[in-house]
Write a protein that holds these residues in place. Sequence first.
Motif, PDB file in Angstrom:
ATOM      1  N   GLY A 137     -18.021 -37.514 -25.907  1.00 24.56           N
ATOM      2  CA  GLY A 137     -18.116 -36.786 -27.174  1.00 24.56           C
ATOM      3  C   GLY A 137     -19.004 -35.570 -27.003  1.00 24.56           C
ATOM      4  N   PHE A 138     -18.823 -34.657 -27.916  1.00 23.46           N
ATOM      5  CA  PHE A 138     -19.522 -33.377 -27.870  1.00 23.46           C
ATOM      6  C   PHE A 138     -21.042 -33.571 -27.982  1.00 23.46           C
ATOM      7  CE2 PHE A 138     -21.225 -29.619 -29.796  1.00 23.46           C
ATOM      8  CZ  PHE A 138     -20.557 -28.585 -29.163  1.00 23.46           C
ATOM      9  N   GLY A 139     -21.439 -34.447 -28.909  1.00 22.53           N
ATOM     10  CA  GLY A 139     -22.868 -34.669 -29.143  1.00 22.53           C
ATOM     11  C   GLY A 139     -23.562 -35.147 -27.874  1.00 22.53           C
TER      12      GLY A 139
ATOM     13  N   TYR B 256     -15.255 -25.571 -29.973  1.00 24.27           N
ATOM     14  CA  TYR B 256     -14.681 -26.762 -30.613  1.00 24.27           C
ATOM     15  C   TYR B 256     -13.238 -26.576 -31.059  1.00 24.27           C
ATOM     16  CZ  TYR B 256     -15.386 -24.309 -35.006  1.00 24.27           C
ATOM     17  OH  TYR B 256     -15.311 -23.390 -36.005  1.00 24.27           O
TER      18      TYR B 256
ATOM     19  N   PHE C 197     -18.748 -21.459 -36.801  1.00 22.94           N
ATOM     20  CA  PHE C 197     -18.664 -22.608 -37.692  1.00 22.94           C
ATOM     21  C   PHE C 197     -19.833 -22.596 -38.658  1.00 22.94           C
ATOM     22  CE2 PHE C 197     -19.391 -26.820 -39.226  1.00 22.94           C
ATOM     23  CZ  PHE C 197     -18.121 -27.259 -39.526  1.00 22.94           C
TER      24      PHE C 197
ATOM     25  N   ASP D 201     -20.016 -23.368 -27.828  1.00 26.29           N
ATOM     26  CA  ASP D 201     -19.300 -24.463 -28.491  1.00 26.29           C
ATOM     27  C   ASP D 201     -17.889 -23.969 -28.811  1.00 26.29           C
ATOM     28  OD1 ASP D 201     -18.227 -26.281 -30.229  1.00 26.29           O
ATOM     29  OD2 ASP D 201     -19.870 -26.248 -31.684  1.00 26.29           O
TER      30      ASP D 201
ATOM     31  N   HIS E  83     -23.616 -27.335 -37.946  1.00 27.65           N
ATOM     32  CA  HIS E  83     -23.752 -28.754 -38.299  1.00 27.65           C
ATOM     33  C   HIS E  83     -25.207 -29.203 -38.232  1.00 27.65           C
ATOM     34  CE1 HIS E  83     -19.640 -30.106 -38.605  1.00 27.65           C
ATOM     35  NE2 HIS E  83     -19.328 -29.568 -37.442  1.00 27.65           N
TER      36      HIS E  83
ATOM     37  N   SER F 295     -11.583 -34.015 -29.729  1.00 25.37           N
ATOM     38  CA  SER F 295     -11.571 -34.552 -31.097  1.00 25.37           C
ATOM     39  C   SER F 295     -10.653 -33.795 -32.033  1.00 25.37           C
ATOM     40  CB  SER F 295     -12.972 -34.520 -31.706  1.00 25.37           C
ATOM     41  OG  SER F 295     -13.801 -35.398 -31.037  1.00 25.37           O
ATOM     42  N   LYS F 296     -10.480 -32.489 -31.829  1.00 23.95           N
ATOM     43  CA  LYS F 296      -9.686 -31.702 -32.781  1.00 23.95           C
ATOM     44  C   LYS F 296      -8.195 -31.767 -32.450  1.00 23.95           C
ATOM     45  CE  LYS F 296     -13.662 -30.350 -34.145  1.00 23.95           C
ATOM     46  NZ  LYS F 296     -14.387 -31.005 -35.147  1.00 23.95           N
TER      47      LYS F 296
ATOM     48  N   THR G 216     -14.030 -30.285 -26.649  1.00 20.94           N
ATOM     49  CA  THR G 216     -13.825 -31.672 -27.100  1.00 20.94           C
ATOM     50  C   THR G 216     -12.343 -31.967 -27.332  1.00 20.94           C
ATOM     51  OG1 THR G 216     -14.264 -33.198 -28.941  1.00 20.94           O
ATOM     52  CG2 THR G 216     -14.238 -30.882 -29.501  1.00 20.94           C
TER      53      THR G 216
ATOM     54  N   THR H 226     -20.976 -20.450 -31.515  1.00 16.87           N
ATOM     55  CA  THR H 226     -19.554 -20.781 -31.667  1.00 16.87           C
ATOM     56  C   THR H 226     -18.784 -19.449 -31.631  1.00 16.87           C
ATOM     57  OG1 THR H 226     -19.998 -20.851 -34.062  1.00 16.87           O
ATOM     58  CG2 THR H 226     -19.750 -22.949 -32.966  1.00 16.87           C
TER      59      THR H 226
ATOM     60  N   GLY I 252     -14.311 -29.194 -40.305  1.00 23.40           N
ATOM     61  CA  GLY I 252     -14.401 -29.669 -38.922  1.00 23.40           C
ATOM     62  C   GLY I 252     -13.667 -30.973 -38.640  1.00 23.40           C
TER      63      GLY I 252
ATOM     64  N   ARG J 113     -26.013 -32.245 -37.991  1.00 24.33           N
ATOM     65  CA  ARG J 113     -25.977 -33.284 -36.948  1.00 24.33           C
ATOM     66  C   ARG J 113     -26.318 -32.676 -35.583  1.00 24.33           C
ATOM     67  NH1 ARG J 113     -20.787 -34.688 -34.403  1.00 24.33           N
ATOM     68  NH2 ARG J 113     -19.774 -33.421 -35.976  1.00 24.33           N
ATOM     69  N   HIS J 114     -25.788 -31.485 -35.298  1.00 22.55           N
ATOM     70  CA  HIS J 114     -26.072 -30.857 -34.008  1.00 22.55           C
ATOM     71  C   HIS J 114     -27.536 -30.420 -33.920  1.00 22.55           C
ATOM     72  CE1 HIS J 114     -21.537 -29.884 -33.440  1.00 22.55           C
ATOM     73  NE2 HIS J 114     -21.840 -31.123 -33.173  1.00 22.55           N
TER      74      HIS J 114
END
Length: 458
Positions: A169-171, A268, A238, A266, A196, A297-298, A295, A233, A104, A198-199
């Motif tokens: 941010g996604f979060g 992503y 993911f 998602d 994740h 970010s990628k 996002t 996803t 990721g 974290r998610h």
Amino acid sequence: MSDGLDLYLPVSTTRPAHALETALRAAVVDGRLPVGTRLPASRALAADLGIARSTVSEVYSRLAAEGWLESRVGAGTWIAGFPRQAQPAVAQRQSPPEYELRGGLADAGDFPRSQWSAQTRRALAEMPVSAFAYAPPEGAVELRDTLAGYLARTRGVAVTAAEVLIGSGFGDLLSLTCRAIRARGGKRIAVEEYGHERHRRIIAESGLEIVAIPVDSEGADLADAEADAVFLTPAHQFPTGVPLSPERRRAAVEWANARDALILEDDYDGEFRYDRRSIGALQALAPDRVVYLGTSSKALAPAVGVAWAVAPPELLPELLRQRSLSGVTPSGLHQQVLARFLDSHEYDRAVRRRRATFRTRRELFAQLLAERAPELRPGGLAAGLQCLVELPDAAAEERALAAARQFGVALEGLADYRAPGGNPDRAGVVIGYGAVSSARAARALALAADALANGLSF
Ligand SMILES: Cc1ncc(COP(=O)(O)O)c(C=O)c1O
């Protein structure tokens, strides 16, 4: 001769010398005062702390005698280092792995600095004074407009600017959406059994209860999951790498319709399919049921800190209410720059460059794996910035990860992504080929293939 350093040192007035000595040692050990930091002159520090100058001088001399500080007349006093007895905690810290292959992550080394800087200059020249105020809670209109066009063009999202919400941010947007579901009375959310951690933490913090649903070669299987929402996803699960099959896409929409539930999509890495054209977003099948999340970010980097949601119109007021409660406003300046970055098609170019890099990396890895462990294969679609290599069992996964640690490669196993209640029988290692720099990719991927081969030998 203070050089203006502001120090927070909790120093009591009852035993000031002892307190100052302890506070300085602690600040050195925990890194608040790095080696080389010049301390204020004793007179200045004494005045700041409201203690006698002689107390500060006495403490400085004692710490200098022990090797913590050094001082020279005319040059002042500075942090010299750790005396031997204070070192272990720091010295025992392990050095970080040499190669980053966790899933990721993209390599920030190819961030389009000059293009970003050109669009920043343009934004600064064009922005009206009002754009420097607090950004509107839904995001800057310029960015929402241009994103609506971009998402319709590249991902087939059914959207107008009015349904776009910008987040930091996604979060941030995941959290807002979950809190909005909770505020509407939702209690449970289904999540893919791999994803994740974290998610899952962000989701759990909103108060929603998480139920894991199985993932197989067709993607997530909702079957009869009892929940008020599902987090999916669909483009590229993911981290297992499979797309949600057309039947499962239809089933997900039917599932949501039958329960008046929401789907959190998602997307992503939806732009990063390189075997053929991407399948469009699931959102287009049911714009009133799906909250689409994306996002920058990628394609760019997490440092840009801008993500987006496309939400059903009836959910928007609650999302905006949650936005106002969160106290967060995404950077207005970055939104203006990103809007111009998209408008000028620099974003498309950044995506295309990364797509080519990821494709080369994946092909290289497949080749290295075929040479070193011919019985293993990178799984899932040829897309995105990671792939899963499945292994026969958890012991093989642990052996491969132990070998990777020895080789200085940061890798994660399927167990690191498994949700509580997820299938414990599947094992494998996720190879994130996006984050390592091009110069080091061949070496890193060869070591990863060796680590996987080690997983098979016992
Ligand atoms: C599956 C998946 N979804 C969403 C994201 C969120 O991206 P970010 O929080 O970096 O914007 C990531 C990034 O690691 C990801 O891997």
